[in-house]
Motif scaffolding. Sequence first.
Motif, PDB file in Angstrom:
ATOM      1  N   UNK A 198       0.829  -1.212   0.000  1.00  0.00           N
ATOM      2  CA  UNK A 198       0.000   0.000   0.000  1.00  0.00           C
ATOM      3  C   UNK A 198       0.865   1.266   0.000  1.00  0.00           C
ATOM      4  N   UNK A 199       1.907   1.248   0.827  1.00  0.00           N
ATOM      5  CA  UNK A 199       2.777   2.428   0.922  1.00  0.00           C
ATOM      6  C   UNK A 199       3.571   2.625  -0.369  1.00  0.00           C
ATOM      7  N   UNK A 200       4.123   1.531  -0.906  1.00  0.00           N
ATOM      8  CA  UNK A 200       4.937   1.644  -2.117  1.00  0.00           C
ATOM      9  C   UNK A 200       4.109   2.047  -3.339  1.00  0.00           C
ATOM     10  N   UNK A 201       2.804   1.869  -3.271  1.00  0.00           N
ATOM     11  CA  UNK A 201       1.945   2.262  -4.387  1.00  0.00           C
ATOM     12  C   UNK A 201       1.797   3.774  -4.487  1.00  0.00           C
ATOM     13  N   UNK A 202       2.193   4.490  -3.426  1.00  0.00           N
ATOM     14  CA  UNK A 202       2.088   5.952  -3.415  1.00  0.00           C
ATOM     15  C   UNK A 202       3.424   6.559  -3.830  1.00  0.00           C
ATOM     16  N   UNK A 203       3.457   7.385  -4.889  1.00  0.00           N
ATOM     17  CA  UNK A 203       4.717   7.944  -5.400  1.00  0.00           C
ATOM     18  C   UNK A 203       5.529   8.702  -4.355  1.00  0.00           C
ATOM     19  N   UNK A 204       4.855   9.399  -3.433  1.00  0.00           N
ATOM     20  CA  UNK A 204       5.584  10.196  -2.452  1.00  0.00           C
ATOM     21  C   UNK A 204       6.369   9.346  -1.461  1.00  0.00           C
ATOM     22  N   UNK A 205       6.049   8.046  -1.387  1.00  0.00           N
ATOM     23  CA  UNK A 205       6.753   7.159  -0.455  1.00  0.00           C
ATOM     24  C   UNK A 205       7.588   6.102  -1.177  1.00  0.00           C
TER      25      UNK A 205
END
Length: 228
Positions: free
Chosen positions: A45-52
């Motif tokens: 879930x976190x890696x799916x967000x570009x900012x993270x």
Amino acid sequence: QINDVVVHPFRSSTEAIDWYHGKAVDCFVFDYNMPEPNGLQMIRLVRALPEYALVPIVIATGAHEREVRYQALDAGATDFLQKPVDYREMVGRLTTLLALHKAQSRLEMQVGELEQSLVEAEARSREHAERLEALWKIANNPNLSDDELMFAMLQRGAAALRAPQPFRAIIARVENDEMRVLSVADAIGYEDRVPADAVSVDRVVPLKDTIVGQTLAIGGTHTFDDIR
């Protein structure tokens, strides 16, 4: 404790998800064995967000959960902690990861500034090339008289030197204690109470009454703005 680090603990994965969106997070620590979404699912879930995409993620697993560790690596985990978690080991690992992330962020910022600088330099080079091309066309225009040629080049120079500011350019020649106006041109958008044709070509004025004459009398280098 780690100096200058603020820890945000959560009782469940859903609480963490509700909190971290839009936040500046420097490191995530997940326990694999927690109610869904479990630690592995949280990594995805976190890696799916570009900012993270580059933020360190640490996952705590049991000694027997080797396959989970492999899956966590594939999902984007940065490091592991083995349960029961050793406090000193955890602090050491997190301190290192935070320092690396800070250095990486600083490098990305510098790269971004360099890229912007290169873009601006390219734009300046392109504008310079366009000005040179325009001047070359003017200089090689057989239909222009000498006076028309000087006026066209002066007008182009006035627009380029102070763009996008309005600007009047004058070419004059110093003759002993007088100054003779050779050409006058206004950049597009320039408005003055004294029109350009009033500052007539071949007009001769005492050198001492001009900015040029005053500058020569003072000596050195000076800059002036909005000269009338």
